[in-house]
Design an enzyme around this catalytic site. Structure first.
Site, PDB file in Angstrom:
ATOM      1  N   HIS A   8      68.795  31.564  43.022  1.00 30.75           N
ATOM      2  CA  HIS A   8      68.458  31.508  44.445  1.00 30.75           C
ATOM      3  C   HIS A   8      69.669  31.801  45.343  1.00 30.75           C
ATOM      4  O   HIS A   8      70.822  31.700  44.916  1.00 30.75           O
ATOM      5  CB  HIS A   8      67.891  30.134  44.809  1.00 30.75           C
ATOM      6  CG  HIS A   8      68.878  29.022  44.603  1.00 30.75           C
ATOM      7  ND1 HIS A   8      69.866  28.727  45.504  1.00 30.75           N
ATOM      8  CD2 HIS A   8      69.033  28.153  43.576  1.00 30.75           C
ATOM      9  CE1 HIS A   8      70.588  27.721  45.065  1.00 30.75           C
ATOM     10  NE2 HIS A   8      70.102  27.346  43.882  1.00 30.75           N
ATOM     11  N   GLU A  81      65.404  23.456  38.602  1.00 36.39           N
ATOM     12  CA  GLU A  81      66.790  23.094  38.308  1.00 36.39           C
ATOM     13  C   GLU A  81      66.837  21.765  37.557  1.00 36.39           C
ATOM     14  O   GLU A  81      65.893  20.967  37.598  1.00 36.39           O
ATOM     15  CB  GLU A  81      67.595  23.009  39.606  1.00 36.39           C
ATOM     16  CG  GLU A  81      69.090  22.751  39.434  1.00 36.39           C
ATOM     17  CD  GLU A  81      69.809  23.790  38.559  1.00 36.39           C
ATOM     18  OE1 GLU A  81      69.435  23.922  37.374  1.00 36.39           O
ATOM     19  OE2 GLU A  81      70.759  24.421  39.056  1.00 36.39           O
TER      20      GLU A  81
END
Length: 203
Positions: A8, A81
């Site tokens: 990201h 994550e």
């Protein structure tokens, strides 16, 4: 099958070095701009679909990179994550040195996830993808995170836990290309490329 694995774009917690993990922090303007520039850099690359982490920073990165294209997006929880449990949001985390430099001795905080658990769920994702014959000729953008990217690559490279980071954390909007052949084995073609000029964070 080709997987274009992207970390990201930048968030404010990246800038201020707060422990992010599963906390759902959006991109900052720097992160959005990098995603737009990445979109321009890969405009001639055909993408059939996007598979993203459910966290907004990954989804927004993929959406900006695919803006103007009619590309379906799917969410996969296995691309989230790593969780840092009760320590998320913390600055100057005392376990940083162990996490990055001695990952084989890392113990997760209360409510957190171990690196072994992260490796297991990302391997499950890779195995699942390799078994999907309907996707064998597809180009797929995989939007995920720093530790999750390294876990995917550690599985592909068969790295021991002590070499989990394999040199560094992937760059924001850095893309890694891996291919999965008829033998269902993955191969890294290139790693951690950026398609934008890196700039100082906007304050």
């Amino acid at each position: 099958m080709r997987l274009y694995i992207v970390r990201h774009g930048e968030t404010e917690w990246n800038v201020t070095k707060r422990l992010q993990g599963r906390t759902d922090i959006p991109l900052n303007e720097n992160g959005r701009e990098a995603a737009r520039k990445t979109a321009e850099g890969i405009k001639d690359l055909h993408i059939d679909m996007v598979i993203s982490s459910p966290l907004v920073r990954a989804k927004e990165t993929a959406e900006l990179m695919m803006e103007g294209r009619d590309v379906p997006m799917y969410v996969d929880e296995r691309l989230q994550e790593i969780s840092f449990g009760i320590k998320e949001g913390e600055k100057n985390w005392k376990e940083t040195e162990i996490f990055f430099h001695s990952p084989d001795t890392y113990q997760p905080p209360e409510g957190g996830e171990s690196l072994t658990q992260l490796l297991e769920r990302t391997k499950e994702f890779l195995d699942d993808m390799a078994g999907r014959t309907e996707r064998k000729d597809k180009n797929i953008l995989v939007a995920t995170h720093g530790a999750a990217t390294r876990a995917l690559l550690a599985n592909i490279k068969h790295l021991p836990l002590r070499q989990f980071w394999d040199g560094s954390v992937p760059k924001n909007c850095g893309i890694t290309l891996v291919e999965c052949g008829e033998d269902r084995m993955y191969r890294v073609i290139w790693e951690n490329r950026v398609f934008y000029e890196e700039a100082e964070p906007k304050r």
